[in-house]
Scaffold this active site. Structure first.
Site, PDB file in Angstrom:
ATOM      1  CG  HIS A   1      -3.611   9.305  -0.150  1.00 44.49           C
ATOM      2  ND1 HIS A   1      -4.228  10.424   0.853  1.00 44.49           N
ATOM      3  CD2 HIS A   1      -4.528   8.110  -0.234  1.00 44.49           C
ATOM      4  CE1 HIS A   1      -5.635   9.460   1.115  1.00 44.49           C
ATOM      5  NE2 HIS A   1      -5.678   8.360   0.596  1.00 44.49           N
TER       6      HIS A   1
ATOM      7  CD  GLU B   1      -2.705   2.012  -3.029  1.00 43.01           C
ATOM      8  OE1 GLU B   1      -3.754   2.560  -3.099  1.00 43.01           O
ATOM      9  OE2 GLU B   1      -1.570   2.424  -2.524  1.00 43.01           O
TER      10      GLU B   1
ATOM     11  CD  GLU C   1      -7.628   4.993  -4.059  1.00 37.85           C
ATOM     12  OE1 GLU C   1      -8.558   5.885  -3.485  1.00 37.85           O
ATOM     13  OE2 GLU C   1      -6.984   4.250  -3.293  1.00 37.85           O
TER      14      GLU C   1
ATOM     15  CG  HIS D   1      -1.824   1.032   1.280  1.00 40.09           C
ATOM     16  ND1 HIS D   1      -1.954   2.123   2.343  1.00 40.09           N
ATOM     17  CD2 HIS D   1      -2.906   1.426   0.824  1.00 40.09           C
ATOM     18  CE1 HIS D   1      -2.727   2.964   2.197  1.00 40.09           C
ATOM     19  NE2 HIS D   1      -3.477   2.690   1.102  1.00 40.09           N
TER      20      HIS D   1
ATOM     21  CG  ASP E   1      -3.417   6.549  -3.450  1.00 43.51           C
ATOM     22  OD1 ASP E   1      -4.492   5.865  -3.352  1.00 43.51           O
ATOM     23  OD2 ASP E   1      -2.854   6.516  -2.262  1.00 43.51           O
TER      24      ASP E   1
END
Length: 280
Positions: free
Chosen positions: A53, A38, A128, A11, A40
């Site tokens: 993020h 992962e 994401e 993450h 953002d």
């Protein structure tokens, strides 16, 4: 019944040990054996996809400002690393340690894709898209264009696609699916809607993305989703008890800030899976 070990998704990289969304965090995650990374993404003022993020860079850098109002060049000399430095185990190590050179410049999705592409081991990337944002659906359109440049927008085998798109925004996931129908999608959520609780997702969402709090309340959700052909991606799982819960429940993808320790814990675990649970 036994459940295979979940894939460990780093993450924002190995963000418990390195500053999130930095090259160092992702390189450490790869060293620690993460199955996937992962990130953002947001769009800078000059149209670049950057790995940040928050809406602003204040929390994770030496500077201030809204991502959508900053250019890539304007963020090129910003320190995104020094705010999060892991302390050594002893005071002696702290005295002896050479101060590392901070990472300058925001990490772009292009750079992260290249890191994954060049890695000798096959690693998935979960991307994401953040919302709400100033530029609306531009982030999804630019993501599709970048994936196409890498030959990743039309995977021959969606089940093993190198990239998975995800968002909390239903409109974003639906928009991306229309533009890249073969790339898998995750619908992230932090609360259950009635149909979602039963494992029923919209047709443009392939994978359910509940937070770990929801699984603590209702671990049977994973079985109900699986009965309808939906795997589960659970975020963000760091505590050993939650790692065990994810494995017993049958979670396919486990997002964690500590991929190394999470992988070690999973390797040491020998847990039977929960029995099937029906919706009530």
């Amino acid at each position: 019944m036994w459940q295979p070990t979940p894939d460990v998704v780093a993450h924002r990289g190995a963000s418990a040990h390195r500053a999130e969304h930095t090259r160092g965090a992702y390189e450490l995650a790869l060293e620690q054996g993460a199955d996937a990374l992962e990130c953002d993404i947001r769009v800078s003022r000059d149209g670049h996809l950057v790995c940040v993020h928050d809406r602003r860079i204040d929390r994770t850098s030496s500077s201030r400002g809204v991502v959508s109002e900053l250019t890539l060049a304007g963020m090129s000399d910003v320190d995104f690393d020094s705010w999060h430095r892991e302390l050594p185990d002893t005071a002696d190590e702290l005295v002896r340690r050479t101060r590392p050179v901070p990472e300058r410049g925001v990490l772009t999705l292009d750079e992260l894709l290249a890191l994954v592409h060049d890695h000798p081991r096959q690693v998935q990337l979960f991307v994401e898209t953040k919302h709400p944002v100033r530029y609306g659906g531009l982030v999804e359109h630019k993501l599709v264009a970048l994936l196409a440049r890498y030959g990743l927008a039309e995977p021959s085998d969606p089940e093993n696609s190198p990239v998975v798109m995800m968002s909390f925004s239903q409109a974003a996931v639906r928009r991306f699916r229309a533009a890249a129908p073969l790339v898998p999608t995750v619908l992230l959520f932090d609360r259950f809607r009635d149909s979602w609780r039963n494992g029923v997702l919209p047709p443009w969402a392939d994978i359910a993305g509940p937070g770990i709090r929801l699984l603590r309340e209702d671990p049977g959700f994973v079985d109900r989703a699986a009965a309808l052909g939906r795997d589960t991606y659970c975020w963000t799982v760091d505590e050993p008890a939650d790692v065990d819960l994810c494995r017993r429940s049958g979670v396919r993808y486990l997002a964690t800030n500590s991929p190394g320790s999470t992988r070690s814990h999973l390797a040491d675990s020998d847990l039977p899976r929960f029995g099937s649970v029906t919706a009530t």
